[in-house]
Design an enzyme around this catalytic site. Structure first.
Site, PDB file in Angstrom:
ATOM      1  CD  GLU A  93      -6.127   4.857  -0.868  1.00 41.20           C
ATOM      2  OE1 GLU A  93      -6.063   4.739   0.364  1.00 41.20           O
ATOM      3  OE2 GLU A  93      -7.198   4.923  -1.508  1.00 41.20           O
ATOM      4  CE1 TYR A 145      -3.620   2.671   0.902  1.00 42.28           C
ATOM      5  CE2 TYR A 145      -1.826   3.622   2.167  1.00 42.28           C
ATOM      6  CZ  TYR A 145      -3.067   3.735   1.587  1.00 42.28           C
ATOM      7  OH  TYR A 145      -3.743   4.919   1.675  1.00 42.28           O
TER       8      TYR A 145
END
Length: 401
Positions: free
Chosen positions: A206, A118
């Site tokens: 993101e 992530y």
């Protein structure tokens, strides 16, 4: 302004950020040719078919499917295109899928195990510095990772003058558990991502997952990207990417009239001049026993025409049972707002819900006299407490149930 996944990847590619190869498809008949083109370019006969909507959790709602054959690509594209996709981040109604991204498969044989990470870029408002948030546990809900294993969440702040430094890139790669060629590729990847974020005036980039392939390449598999609305004048190419189908129709309509409007789920519509006063008005509505149906700031220089358009937008919300207009006459004159209310009544026609108007400041008395003399079914107040009491009475009125 939010971007679709495929649009965010297009921007990242301009900065030589490696992304999974994908082709946008708007009709089912385009799916197989797109898949063939990807197969020819990558040599991979595995694909992902992904709904393009402004919402996360698409896989949980059936908006992401893996295809192991060309027939499956066509089948999944046909099932996803046109569906009302419901995810944890949409309303109960879901979102209509108008486009899908046919993308290369990322799991293929190689010398090492694939890994999912992530990574995101955003502003740390406490320090006024851009910050990278990353975790070796990617491909899952990052909020759950933060709650269950907070030691797996790392951050790296970026100096606004010096920019991200090589030692920071190495530290990030180390914290992600990388080594060898994958480590080197991650160190090269990070500055490109930071540059893409900064030069496009993004408020968020993101990537989940950020993928290490079996041949140690670093690749963006899924991304969310949001651009600062106040900086869009510098990016006309990004403005053209706006998809109004993904926005609330009333918010789109409000934007055409320079109204700051956000739809909420309550029963009391509010019209205010000034963002701070609008927030305070929403608090008053809550304290009076109601729920705000919207945030609506008509601005400091509201004209009678703008007030009328604000009325029309509020009235489109079927949940609104009463409207509270709270105006402080500073730059804008209260009598001008009162004229807008009067014009709205005349032009819109019958308005069958209670309207409470609180006027304070420049020409407040003149505005009250104008409304009282108009014969309109409007209740006026000077004090905020008085307006709140009128809201309570209106909510309790059986006709508003």
């Amino acid at each position: 302004m939010n971007l679709h996944e495929y649009q965010g990847k297009q921007l990242l590619m301009r900065y030589d950020v490696p992304v999974a190869m994908g082709i946008l498809v708007e009709e089912v008949k385009e799916a197989i040719p797109a898949a063939k083109k990807i197969q020819e370019a990558t040599g991979i006969d595995l694909w992902a078919v992904k709904a393009q909507v402004h919402a996360g959790g698409r896989g949980k709602g059936g908006g992401v499917k893996i295809a192991k054959s060309l027939d499956e690509v066509e089948k999944h594209a046909g099932a996803i295109l046109g569906m009302q996709l419901v995810t944890p981040q949409t309303s109960a109604e879901g979102k209509l899928v108008r486009k899908v991204l046919v993308e290369q498969g990322i799991y293929y044989p190689g010398e090492s195990e694939p890994q999912e990470f992530y990574m995101s870029m955003l502003l740390n408002r406490k320090t006024s510095r851009n910050m990278m948030v990353y975790s070796p546990r990617g491909g899952m809900n990052i909020e759950e990772v933060a709650e269950e294993t907070p030691d797996q969440i790392f951050t790296e702040e970026i100096d606004p003058v010096a920019g991200i430094q090589p030692f920071q890139c190495r530290r990030i790669a180390f914290n992600l558990g990388l080594k060898g060629q994958a480590f080197k590729n991650m160190v090269k990847f990070i500055p490109k991502l930071v540059k893409a974020y900064q030069e496009n005036d993004a408020t968020l980039v993101e990537i989940n997952p950020l993928f290490k392939t079996s041949d140690n390449q670093i690749m963006v598999v899924d991304t969310k990207m949001s651009i600062d609305n106040n900086a869009l004048f510098r990016h006309p190419d990004i403005v053209e990417m706006r998809d109004i189908h993904e926005e609330d129709p009333m918010e789109v309509e409000a934007g055409k009239h320079d109204l700051n409007y956000v739809k909420l789920d309550g029963n009391v519509g509010c019209m205010v001049n000034g963002a701070g006063l609008a927030m305070a008005t929403m608090d008053i509505i809550k304290l009076s026993g109601g729920e705000p149906a919207n945030f609506l700031d008509v601005g400091g220089s509201a004209s009678a025409k703008r007030v009328e358009e604000a009325f029309r937008i509020i009235l489109k919300d079927q949940n609104v049972q009463v409207i509270l207009i709270n105006i402080f006459g500073g730059i804008v004159r209260c009598d001008r707002v009162a004229q807008g209310i009067s014009d709205a009544y005349k032009n819109i026609g019958d308005i069958d819900i209670p309207i409470i108007v609180r006027l304070q400041g420049t020409n407040a008395e003149e505005a009250k006299d104008l409304l009282d003399a108009s014969g309109l079914e409007v209740q006026t107040a000077i004090q905020l407490k008085e307006a709140a009491e009128l809201v309570t009475q209106a909510i309790d009125d059986p006709r508003c149930k």
